[in-house]
Scaffold this active site. Structure first.
Site, PDB file in Angstrom:
ATOM      1  N   CYS A 189      -5.769  -2.869   2.660  1.00  0.00           N
ATOM      2  CA  CYS A 189      -5.577  -2.659   4.092  1.00  0.00           C
ATOM      3  C   CYS A 189      -6.866  -2.796   4.915  1.00  0.00           C
ATOM      4  O   CYS A 189      -7.308  -3.896   5.201  1.00  0.00           O
ATOM      5  CB  CYS A 189      -4.915  -1.297   4.312  1.00  0.00           C
ATOM      6  SG  CYS A 189      -4.119  -1.130   5.931  1.00  0.00           S
ATOM      7  N   LYS A 237      -9.835   2.012  -2.793  1.00  0.00           N
ATOM      8  CA  LYS A 237     -10.167   1.531  -1.448  1.00  0.00           C
ATOM      9  C   LYS A 237     -11.569   1.978  -1.060  1.00  0.00           C
ATOM     10  O   LYS A 237     -11.875   3.177  -1.083  1.00  0.00           O
ATOM     11  CB  LYS A 237      -9.126   2.090  -0.471  1.00  0.00           C
ATOM     12  CG  LYS A 237      -9.201   1.564   0.945  1.00  0.00           C
ATOM     13  CD  LYS A 237      -8.029   2.154   1.735  1.00  0.00           C
ATOM     14  CE  LYS A 237      -7.862   1.558   3.106  1.00  0.00           C
ATOM     15  NZ  LYS A 237      -6.655   2.117   3.776  1.00  0.00           N
ATOM     16  N   GLU A 280       0.849  -1.193   0.000  1.00  0.00           N
ATOM     17  CA  GLU A 280       0.000   0.000   0.000  1.00  0.00           C
ATOM     18  C   GLU A 280       0.884   1.242   0.000  1.00  0.00           C
ATOM     19  O   GLU A 280       1.910   1.296   0.663  1.00  0.00           O
ATOM     20  CB  GLU A 280      -0.893   0.006   1.243  1.00  0.00           C
ATOM     21  CG  GLU A 280      -1.825   1.213   1.317  1.00  0.00           C
ATOM     22  CD  GLU A 280      -2.726   1.212   2.548  1.00  0.00           C
ATOM     23  OE1 GLU A 280      -3.776   1.872   2.500  1.00  0.00           O
ATOM     24  OE2 GLU A 280      -2.383   0.554   3.550  1.00  0.00           O
TER      25      GLU A 280
END
Length: 276
Positions: A153, A112, A43
């Site tokens: 994440c 995301k 990331e």
């Protein structure tokens, strides 16, 4: 092709974008030379992680960083999951993962969808939403080996995303991620093993290397977990490449032995996609 090699690049990330990109490409070449067919970066691989950095380091897609990823994917003839970068589009910023195929084409782009907004008193407070906007779509891509689902994440905490990807035929879920010294030791490995066992899939996470001088200190420990919940490979905290040979025959055997997908009670419950 029932077996293929996966590589996770645990990159040390500096404040100089061009250095990060150059170093990432060098490690990608090293992974490909070791037989990796799918390679993932961590990331925010081209930028320090933090709300104050996202506007400064953000770029369009395609842009300078993703162009380099496209070129190295083609050079090495691999599937490259480009971790994530801060993306600017129409005045908004996103935490975005790009995927490039062996011919250098952009196969997938994932923004995301669950932003990292947490407050653990006395330990960590972080709000991605101060500068980032959430994505609003799922993203998978196909390889000759299997279909791959993408998360970033904090997305790993949401079991529904992994379930949707599994419903869509994914056998490998990849989460570039940067957990921290509070959530990392508590939940990093646990969540990966949960998602793997829940869905009888392989789960891989690519973290930045730990930098104790950074404003946000990443946990490290990039990991690969199999559908039985076993940790196949796990990094320490330093810059390194983690390799794992993914055996899809093993996945099939586990699903046959414990046939949860045939046993789900769709008459009683369901997890459904609201949009593609």
């Amino acid at each position: 092709m029932a077996t293929f090699r996966l590589a996770l690049i645990q990159l040390h990330i500096s404040s100089i974008k061009s250095e990060n990109v150059t170093r990432a490409c060098s490690l990608i070449r090293e992974a490909a030379a070791q037989g990796a067919k799918i390679v993932s970066l961590p990331e925010c691989f081209n930028s320090p992680y933090g709300v104050k950095y996202f506007p400064e380091y953000a770029e369009k897609i395609p842009g300078e960083s993703t162009q380099k990823l496209s070129e190295v994917a083609k050079e090495c003839s691999i599937y490259l999951i480009g971790g994530s970068i801060p993306e600017e589009d129409a005045g908004k910023l996103y935490n975005t993962c790009t995927v490039f195929g062996p011919d250098g084409t952009l196969l997938a782009k994932y923004r995301k969808i669950h932003l990292f907004d947490i407050d653990v008193p006395g330990k960590i407070t972080f709000q991605e939403s101060k500068t980032l906007s959430p994505g609003d779509s799922f993203s998978t891509f196909d390889t000759p080996y299997c279909r791959v689902g993408l998360g970033i994440c904090y997305d790993m905490r949401f079991a529904e995303l992994a379930q949707i990807y599994t419903q869509r035929g994914c056998q490998l879920l990849v989460y570039p991620g940067a957990f921290n010294l509070t959530t990392g030791p508590a939940h990093w490995e646990l969540l990966q093993r949960c998602r793997a066992v829940d869905n009888q899939v392989y789960v891989a996470t690519a973290s930045p290397a730990r930098d104790d001088e950074a404003s946000y200190v990443a946990w490290g420990h990039s990991t690969v977990v199999n559908p039985w919940g076993e940790v196949l490979a796990k990094a320490g905290t330093e810059e390194t490449i983690v390799y794992s040979d993914i055996d899809l025959k093993k996945l099939g055997e586990i699903r046959q032995q414990i046939p949860i997908f045939r046993q789900k009670r769709s008459d009683l419950y369901a997890v459904e996609m609201k949009k593609p």
